[in-house]
Design a protein around this motif. Structure first.
Motif, mmCIF file in Angstrom:
data_model
loop_
_atom_site.group_PDB
_atom_site.id
_atom_site.type_symbol
_atom_site.label_atom_id
_atom_site.label_comp_id
_atom_site.label_asym_id
_atom_site.label_seq_id
_atom_site.Cartn_x
_atom_site.Cartn_y
_atom_site.Cartn_z
ATOM 1 N N ARG A 1 0.705 -1.219 -0.009
ATOM 2 C CA ARG A 1 0.200 -0.001 -0.076
ATOM 3 C C ARG A 1 0.854 1.345 -0.102
ATOM 4 O O ARG A 1 1.978 1.200 0.470
ATOM 5 C CB ARG A 1 -0.703 -0.127 1.204
ATOM 6 N N GLU B 1 -7.488 3.783 10.319
ATOM 7 C CA GLU B 1 -6.276 4.626 9.980
ATOM 8 C C GLU B 1 -6.080 5.986 10.782
ATOM 9 O O GLU B 1 -7.038 6.695 10.931
ATOM 10 C CB GLU B 1 -5.881 4.659 8.545
ATOM 11 N N LYS C 1 4.047 0.431 2.156
ATOM 12 C CA LYS C 1 4.201 -0.490 3.179
ATOM 13 C C LYS C 1 3.583 -1.801 2.887
ATOM 14 O O LYS C 1 2.962 -1.722 1.999
ATOM 15 C CB LYS C 1 3.736 0.021 4.282
ATOM 16 N N ARG C 2 4.478 -2.805 3.215
ATOM 17 C CA ARG C 2 4.032 -4.298 2.989
ATOM 18 C C ARG C 2 3.387 -4.735 3.931
ATOM 19 O O ARG C 2 3.789 -4.723 5.005
ATOM 20 C CB ARG C 2 5.216 -5.303 2.380
ATOM 21 N N ILE C 3 2.287 -5.136 4.008
ATOM 22 C CA ILE C 3 1.326 -5.570 5.052
ATOM 23 C C ILE C 3 0.729 -7.163 4.892
ATOM 24 O O ILE C 3 0.594 -7.290 3.642
ATOM 25 C CB ILE C 3 -0.026 -4.558 5.472
ATOM 26 N N GLU C 4 0.575 -7.636 6.087
ATOM 27 C CA GLU C 4 -0.151 -9.006 5.718
ATOM 28 C C GLU C 4 -1.397 -9.063 6.349
ATOM 29 O O GLU C 4 -1.813 -8.520 7.468
ATOM 30 C CB GLU C 4 0.658 -10.006 6.605
ATOM 31 N N VAL D 1 -5.863 -6.874 8.923
ATOM 32 C CA VAL D 1 -4.199 -6.731 8.935
ATOM 33 C C VAL D 1 -3.665 -7.482 10.123
ATOM 34 O O VAL D 1 -4.046 -7.009 11.227
ATOM 35 C CB VAL D 1 -3.968 -5.092 9.101
ATOM 36 N N ARG E 1 0.013 -7.929 10.424
ATOM 37 C CA ARG E 1 1.193 -7.369 11.032
ATOM 38 C C ARG E 1 1.805 -6.279 9.755
ATOM 39 O O ARG E 1 1.288 -6.688 8.366
ATOM 40 C CB ARG E 1 2.168 -8.117 11.080
ATOM 41 N N GLU E 2 2.599 -5.434 9.896
ATOM 42 C CA GLU E 2 3.248 -4.746 8.878
ATOM 43 C C GLU E 2 4.487 -5.427 8.600
ATOM 44 O O GLU E 2 5.297 -5.304 9.633
ATOM 45 C CB GLU E 2 3.400 -3.229 9.027
ATOM 46 N N ARG F 1 8.230 -1.266 5.791
ATOM 47 C CA ARG F 1 7.667 0.186 5.504
ATOM 48 C C ARG F 1 8.864 0.968 4.873
ATOM 49 O O ARG F 1 10.117 0.986 5.276
ATOM 50 C CB ARG F 1 7.326 0.800 6.828
#
Length: 648
Positions: free
Chosen positions: A60, A157, A222-225, A232, A234-235, A238
């Protein structure tokens, strides 16, 4: 052929070596695979267990922090505030209708907002996050977070939103931001990916628009799972982007606020400009509006009120307003005639109250006439006939050439919206625009700033600054970018004869300080702050011969929108010019009564650290001025708060 014993032994040795080599290679490979399997099955077991449960990795964009906008002294005029919001992603939500209806039971959402959001989510690609609600209270934001397991695809957010702490004072200069539209995207060849985020906001007008690329910054990622429910987990990674660049304008917030308050709810504009470097200290357009309404989503009711107001609060009159300059144009005609050599400073013209040409009578504003007048007196008492006469001698092309030299009829490159070029007509212009020859009557009308001539308040301020300084100063709105001061362009000399400029300056001094000057009631008595200027009144309707015979109807007896415009241009101090000003009051009546007093007050404020000193005013006016100054709805210099302004 039979092999010998020696040959058989050699073959056996060769086979044994190959077998050993191959076996060793296979053993090494098995060992590597074993180590890798142990790493994947033991060391990374937890991570792959989550992935095996249908988790997904999303990338994202992280919107950058928008650059700040400050006044010349560092006062914030466009800031960022914390914004609690909720977004939804369709691919993770599943049943969008169900999820959003659950959400509507947790946070305030009208049925119209709910349906509009559902349509927007379904219209976009499944992986694109859509903002459902923003500027939530902490309580509502917390409710969404607590109910996250029942709201797949919904993510609370914390972001940033634009805030204009000085609201109405800078609405026309700074402008405002709003969601990216299809029209915005179509205007760009390669749109920034940020612009495709639903409800991402960009500058719509003013400095916010014209310096968008500087203010926006560069997005981070940022790559989030997320799990199968879209929540979500975890991140993972970033990468921060670059914040937008801060900008510092040339405008003084104190002078701007004073000007807005002094204009009140008149339909008017005022521009103050430094004659030395072109810095714009004030660009006030009245009435104004609250730009925060547009950032937060203005209601149809509020928007219609702004659109239907006959005082046009959404228009930035300082740069987009185009008005006949009236008698403020007389300095242009005078300088054109002086430079062409058709008159001298001592040339006198007889004014019986009118001149006749081609069977038509052109009247002076003073019905009985001014008698025999000189250049200085023609400016001081604003005699029209003087300019009718000298304009015929010099011709429109020379007048237009001088007008352009003084800054009229040109569009200045400043970061504000709808900057008009105005009209500085000549013979070629009329032929191109109207397919007609220029007539002497057109020249007579133009000589006093009527007819085809149109100017904006900022052009009139530039004209005045150039007359005061003798240099081709250019207006400047941006002072610093990212704490780096921009170089001040050195203004070239206008190339006008000093004696001619001095003659016009003396006439402008007499306008304010002479015994019969049209603006004598607006003089400044402090000898260090003496003001020079010129009044102007421009007609917005034709006066028939019958009305003139019976007596011209007073502005007070006419509907507001048929009254004359009131204008004033000036500079101070007279002996050492520092600031030039122009004021236009739409349908204000006379320039001496409506525009000149406002210009004097604003000019004195620009020359002072605070409110103008009463000692600068004639003693007979000080009581009234003190009351007026005390009643102005000025901002508190510390808190920035100001009383609500309404028009009666």
């Amino acid at each position: 052929m039979r092999r010998t014993a020696r040959d058989s032994e050699e073959v056996a040795r060769t086979l044994n070596r190959r077998t050993l080599l191959l076996g060793g290679a296979m053993s090494a490979m098995v060992a590597v695979l074993g180590v890798r399997m142990r790493y994947l099955q033991v060391d990374q077991a937890d991570e792959f267990r989550l992935l095996a449960e249908e988790n997904r990795i999303n990338i994202r964009l992280i919107p950058p922090e928008r650059g700040l906008i400050q006044d010349r002294n560092g006062k914030l005029i466009a800031a960022n505030e914390q914004n609690y919001r909720v977004v939804i992603t369709r691919e993770a939500a599943g049943d969008v209708d169900l999820v959003l209806r659950r959400l509507a039971g947790i946070i305030p959402m009208t049925p119209e907002e709910l349906e509009r959001t559902i349509e927007e989510v379904k219209a976009l690609r499944a992986f694109v996050p859509v903002t459902v609600a923003e500027r939530l209270s902490w309580e509502d934001f917390s409710k969404v977070a607590l109910n996250a397991p029942a709201l797949p695809g919904v993510v609370p957010e914390v972001g940033l939103s634009r805030l204009y702490p000085l609201d109405q004072d800078f609405a026309h200069v700074v402008g405002y931001v709003g969601p990216v539209s299809e029209k915005d995207l179509e205007a760009l060849e390669t749109p920034d990916p940020l612009l495709k985020i639903p409800k991402f906001q960009i500058g719509k007008i003013g400095v916010e628009k014209w310096m968008e690329d500087t203010l926006r910054g560069r997005a981070g990622t940022k790559r989030i799972e997320v799990n199968s429910a879209g929540r979500v987990m975890r991140e993972l990674e970033r990468q921060e982007g670059d914040p937008g660049t801060d900008i510092r304008l040339t405008i003084d917030a104190g002078v701007q606020n004073f000007a807005q308050a002094r204009l009140g709810e008149e339909s008017a504009a005022a521009v103050v400009m430094d004659v030395r470097n072109g810095d714009i200290l004030c660009a006030a357009s009245s009435p104004s509006f609250d730009p925060n309404l547009f950032v937060r989503g203005i209601s149809h009711t509020d928007y219609n009120l702004l659109m239907e107001d006959d005082h046009r609060p959404l228009a930035n009159k300082t740069v987009s307003g185009a008005y006949p300059p009236g008698s403020t144009f007389k300095m242009v005609t005078a300088l054109a005639a002086l430079e062409a050599g058709v008159i001298t400073a001592d040339t006198r013209v007889s004014c019986p109250g009118y001149i006749e040409f081609g069977g038509r009578r052109f009247h002076c504003w003073k019905r009985a006439g001014h008698g025999t007048v000189s250049l200085e007196r023609s400016l001081s008492e604003s005699c029209d006939v003087y300019y009718y006469d000298i304009a015929q001698r010099v011709g429109i092309d020379k007048i237009a050439e001088m007008g352009r030299k003084l800054g009229l009829g040109q569009r200045f490159d400043i970061p504000m919206s709808a900057v008009t070029e105005g009209i500085m007509p000549d013979k070629q212009w009329k032929m191109e625009r109207h397919k007609q020859d220029w007539r002497i009557g057109d020249t007579i009308n133009a000589s006093i700033g009527q007819g085809y001539v149109l100017t904006s308040p900022i052009q009139l301020a530039v004209m005045t600054a150039r007359i005061a300084s003798g240099r081709a100063v250019v207006p400047r709105l941006v002072r610093m970018v990212n704490d780096q001061a921009l170089p001040e362009p050195e203004a070239a000399p206008l190339g006008l004869t000093p004696e001619h400029l001095a003659a016009v300056q003396r006439g402008m001094n007499e306008v304010v300080n002479g015994e019969r000057g049209t603006a004598k009631s607006s003089r400044v008595v402090d000898p260090t702050l003496v003001m020079a200027g010129k009044t102007g009144t421009s007609q917005v309707r034709n006066i028939s011969a019958a009305e003139r015979e019976a007596g011209v109807i007073s502005n007070d007896d006419l509907p507001w929108n048929r009254r004359d415009h009131a204008l004033f241009v000036g500079y101070a101090p007279y002996d050492a010019p520092r600031y030039a000003i122009s004021v236009v009051v739409e349908h204000g009546g006379g320039g001496s009564t409506a525009a000149a007093p406002i210009a004097r007050d604003i000019l004195l404020r620009a020359l002072s650290d605070g409110l103008p000193s009463l000692d600068a005013y004639p003693s007979s006016q000080r009581g009234r001025i003190e009351t007026m100054l005390n009643e102005l709805p000025l901002r508190d210099p510390i808190t920035g708060e100001t009383p609500v302004r309404t028009r009666a």
